[in-house]
Design an enzyme around this catalytic site. Structure first.
Site, PDB file in Angstrom:
ATOM      1  N   ASP A   1       0.867  -1.177   0.000  1.00  0.00           N
ATOM      2  CA  ASP A   1       0.000   0.000   0.000  1.00  0.00           C
ATOM      3  C   ASP A   1       0.906   1.228   0.000  1.00  0.00           C
ATOM      4  O   ASP A   1       1.664   1.461   0.947  1.00  0.00           O
ATOM      5  CB  ASP A   1      -0.891  -0.014   1.244  1.00  0.00           C
TER       6      ASP A   1
ATOM      7  N   TYR B   1      -8.973  14.109  -8.582  1.00  0.00           N
ATOM      8  CA  TYR B   1      -7.927  13.303  -9.221  1.00  0.00           C
ATOM      9  C   TYR B   1      -6.925  14.217  -9.920  1.00  0.00           C
ATOM     10  O   TYR B   1      -5.708  14.055  -9.769  1.00  0.00           O
ATOM     11  CB  TYR B   1      -8.591  12.354 -10.215  1.00  0.00           C
TER      12      TYR B   1
ATOM     13  N   SER C   1      -5.375   9.728 -23.227  1.00  0.00           N
ATOM     14  CA  SER C   1      -6.312   8.606 -23.095  1.00  0.00           C
ATOM     15  C   SER C   1      -5.600   7.376 -23.638  1.00  0.00           C
ATOM     16  O   SER C   1      -5.513   7.210 -24.851  1.00  0.00           O
ATOM     17  CB  SER C   1      -7.583   8.867 -23.897  1.00  0.00           C
TER      18      SER C   1
END
Length: 271
Positions: free
Chosen positions: A54, A139, A168
Site C-alpha cells: 500500500d 484526481y 487517453s
C-alpha cells in the site's frame, strides 16, 4: 548477450492497465523489474520481484527503492474518487515514493501524470507544458500536487522527474474526444523508455499522446526527450465517428480538455 541498460527498475501500480503494459515492455530495459501494487500481480517471472504494498504506508514503501536505478511511478487511484482515497493513494503515496527515492539515492522518477491536471482549458486552446494548472477533478488536483512535488525534489535534492501527462491510453480510441487525446500502448512504452534513457531531463512535463491529427497539446518544451510517436488515432477515425455521437460543443464534457471529468459534478455529492 548484450547487457541491459539498467540493473533494477521499480514500477508501482504494476497490476493496473498501464502497469501491465510497463511490466511487459520494460523487461527489455532492466535485468530485474521490481513490481509493486496493492492488488494481486499473479506469479513472478524469473526477471521479476513482486512486492504487494500500500503506497500510503511509508514503512512499506521505503524499502522498495533500495538498489533501484530508476522508478516508474504508475500507482495510485486511477480515476476520480473520494478525497480520502485520492489523498492516501495519490498524494501521500506519491510523497512516499519520492521520499523513498531520496533516502536510497535514486536519481530519476518517471511519473504517470494526467491531462486532468489541465482539464479546464477550453478546447479552442492548444496549450504547452508551461501553462498554469487547471485541474478538473480531485484526481486532477492530485496530479498537480505530484508534478509540483517532483519539482521540489528536483530543486532541493537533484532528483530528476519526467511527468507524462497521459491523454487517453487504451488499446484504441473509444470516443470522439480520444481522436485528439489518444496514446497507444506502444507509444506509451516508447515515451517511458525515452524518459528513462534521455541523458538529462531535470524536471520535465511531456504530454502523453500519439501522432494524432487533432491535438490539444504542444510538446515542443519536451523535444529534448526525443519521443517520436508512431501510432495515430486517425486510423480509427471512421469507426469512432460512426459509433459515437457528436456532443453539444457547449457542454462541459465537450468544451474542456478534461472531457467527462470536467463535465461531472463533485464526486462526493449525493447522486
Amino acid at each position: 548477450m548484450m547487457s541491459k541498460p539498467f540493473k533494477r527498475l521499480l514500477i508501482t501500480g504494476a497490476a493496473g492497465r498501464l502497469g501491465r503494459v510497463l511490466r511487459a515492455e520494460m523487461q527489455a530495459c532492466a535485468e530485474v523489474l521490481r513490481l509493486t501494487d496493492i492488488a494481486d500481480m499473479g506469479n513472478a517471472a524469473p526477471h521479476e520481484e513482486l512486492v504487494r504494498c500500500d503506497l500510503a504506508n511509508i514503512a512499506d514503501v521505503l524499502p522498495l527503492a533500495e538498489g533501484v536505478d530508476a522508478i516508474i511511478h504508475a500507482g495510485g487511484v486511477p480515476l476520480e474518487n473520494t478525497f480520502d482515497l485520492i489523498l492516501k493513494g495519490n498524494i501521500v503515496g506519491t510523497y512516499n515514493v519520492y521520499e523513498a527515492a531520496r533516502q536510497h539515492g535514486v536519481k530519476r522518477v518517471i511519473y504517470t501524470s494526467s491531462n486532468h491536471a489541465i482539464g479546464f482549458y477550453d478546447r479552442t486552446e492548444t496549450i504547452d507544458a508551461s501553462v498554469p494548472h487547471r485541474p478538473d477533478s480531485l484526481y486532477g488536483v492530485s496530479k498537480c500536487f505530484a508534478e509540483d512535488l517532483g519539482r521540489y525534489y528536483w530543486d532541493k535534492f537533484g532528483i530528476e522527474s519526467v511527468n507524462i501527462r497521459i491523454g487517453s491510453s487504451f488499446e484504441e480510441p473509444l470516443d470522439r474526444r480520444m481522436l485528439a487525446t489518444w496514446l497507444s500502448f506502444a507509444d506509451f512504452a516508447r515515451i517511458v523508455e525515452r524518459a528513462l534513457h534521455a541523458p538529462r531531463v531535470g524536471h520535465m512535463i511531456v504530454y502523453g499522446m500519439s501522432d494524432n491529427r487533432e491535438t490539444l497539446w504542444d510538446n515542443h518544451l519536451a523535444s529534448s526527450l526525443g519521443y517520436v510517436p508512431k501510432d495515430s488515432a486517425d486510423e480509427y477515425r471512421e469507426k469512432v465517428m460512426a459509433n459515437t455521437p457528436r456532443l453539444d460543443p457547449n457542454e462541459p464534457a465537450a468544451r474542456y480538455h478534461g472531457g467527462n471529468f470536467a463535465g461531472a459534478g463533485h464526486f462526493e455529492d449525493a447522486q
